[in-house]
Design a protein around this motif. Sequence first.
Motif, PDB file in Angstrom:
ATOM      1  N   LEU A  60       0.892  -1.111  -0.011  1.00 47.00           N
ATOM      2  CA  LEU A  60       0.153   0.029   0.000  1.00 47.00           C
ATOM      3  C   LEU A  60       0.785   1.284   0.054  1.00 47.00           C
ATOM      4  CD1 LEU A  60      -2.651  -1.078   2.527  1.00 47.00           C
ATOM      5  CD2 LEU A  60      -2.695  -1.252   0.343  1.00 47.00           C
ATOM      6  N   LEU A  61       2.048   1.248   0.153  1.00 42.77           N
ATOM      7  CA  LEU A  61       2.862   2.244   0.129  1.00 42.77           C
ATOM      8  C   LEU A  61       4.263   1.846  -0.594  1.00 42.77           C
ATOM      9  CD1 LEU A  61       3.806   5.041   1.192  1.00 42.77           C
ATOM     10  CD2 LEU A  61       4.607   4.055   3.251  1.00 42.77           C
ATOM     11  N   ASP A  62       4.419   3.018  -1.587  1.00 43.39           N
ATOM     12  CA  ASP A  62       5.595   2.771  -2.299  1.00 43.39           C
ATOM     13  C   ASP A  62       6.508   4.186  -2.169  1.00 43.39           C
ATOM     14  OD1 ASP A  62       7.863   3.436  -4.122  1.00 43.39           O
ATOM     15  OD2 ASP A  62       7.140   1.943  -5.592  1.00 43.39           O
ATOM     16  N   THR A  63       7.459   4.376  -1.269  1.00 43.45           N
ATOM     17  CA  THR A  63       7.730   5.621  -0.696  1.00 43.45           C
ATOM     18  C   THR A  63       8.410   6.579  -1.822  1.00 43.45           C
ATOM     19  OG1 THR A  63      10.230   4.701  -0.240  1.00 43.45           O
ATOM     20  CG2 THR A  63       8.610   4.768   1.567  1.00 43.45           C
ATOM     21  N   SER A  65       7.172   6.423  -5.112  1.00 35.32           N
ATOM     22  CA  SER A  65       6.285   6.661  -6.432  1.00 35.32           C
ATOM     23  C   SER A  65       4.736   6.603  -5.599  1.00 35.32           C
ATOM     24  CB  SER A  65       6.237   5.619  -7.485  1.00 35.32           C
ATOM     25  OG  SER A  65       5.914   4.531  -7.055  1.00 35.32           O
ATOM     26  N   SER A  66       4.270   6.327  -4.570  1.00 35.53           N
ATOM     27  CA  SER A  66       2.966   6.561  -4.187  1.00 35.53           C
ATOM     28  C   SER A  66       2.280   7.945  -4.526  1.00 35.53           C
ATOM     29  CB  SER A  66       2.584   6.165  -2.859  1.00 35.53           C
ATOM     30  OG  SER A  66       2.877   4.752  -2.644  1.00 35.53           O
ATOM     31  N   PHE A  69       0.443   9.743   0.347  1.00 33.44           N
ATOM     32  CA  PHE A  69       1.138   9.362   1.216  1.00 33.44           C
ATOM     33  C   PHE A  69       0.766  10.054   2.521  1.00 33.44           C
ATOM     34  CE2 PHE A  69       4.143  11.849  -0.799  1.00 33.44           C
ATOM     35  CZ  PHE A  69       4.629  12.615   0.190  1.00 33.44           C
ATOM     36  N   TYR A 127      -2.993  12.289   5.078  1.00 38.46           N
ATOM     37  CA  TYR A 127      -2.662  11.921   3.697  1.00 38.46           C
ATOM     38  C   TYR A 127      -2.488  12.959   2.721  1.00 38.46           C
ATOM     39  CZ  TYR A 127      -2.208   6.874   4.619  1.00 38.46           C
ATOM     40  OH  TYR A 127      -1.771   5.894   4.961  1.00 38.46           O
ATOM     41  N   ARG A 130       1.385  13.808  -3.534  1.00 37.34           N
ATOM     42  CA  ARG A 130       2.506  14.129  -3.700  1.00 37.34           C
ATOM     43  C   ARG A 130       3.205  15.153  -4.423  1.00 37.34           C
ATOM     44  NH1 ARG A 130       7.092  10.753  -3.414  1.00 37.34           N
ATOM     45  NH2 ARG A 130       5.816   8.993  -2.966  1.00 37.34           N
TER      46      ARG A 130
END
Length: 155
Positions: A60-63, A65-66, A69, A127, A130
Amino acid sequence: MTEQAPSEARPQRARRADFKHHRVITTRWMDNDVYGHVNNVVYYSFFDTAVNAALIEAGLLDTASSAVFGVVVETGCRYSASISFPESIEAGIRVAHLGNSSVRYEVCLFRIGDEQAVAEGHFVHVYVDRKTRRPAPIPADVRAFLQSLVREPAA
């Protein structure tokens, strides 16, 4: 010094069974301070590590490319006992409040095998998008995972 009234007495410490998700964290040599125990600031790192690792492992989290976040906007901790290196601890994670764009986590640290928390913390993620860094709704897949961690009402 005045005696505390019963209503001001310290609440009971959280118990391991109060948490659905647990993660083992190993202390490091550098975590100890000059007094021989883990420095208070490191506890916050443990909380952040436990929550973000759970989100990453759930996919659930890609530091890098999310699109949306969580950023920490509030933290707190109550300490009941010290921990030190070398020691493995277990972080229990639950969700106390789930809003449109924010979540309040409660993260407690336990010695392996102990039922009562040595530290009880919380932090709030808001949240954000980005690109704009403005608040954004929690994505549906993240919300479903967080919903599974919502604290059960006390019986």
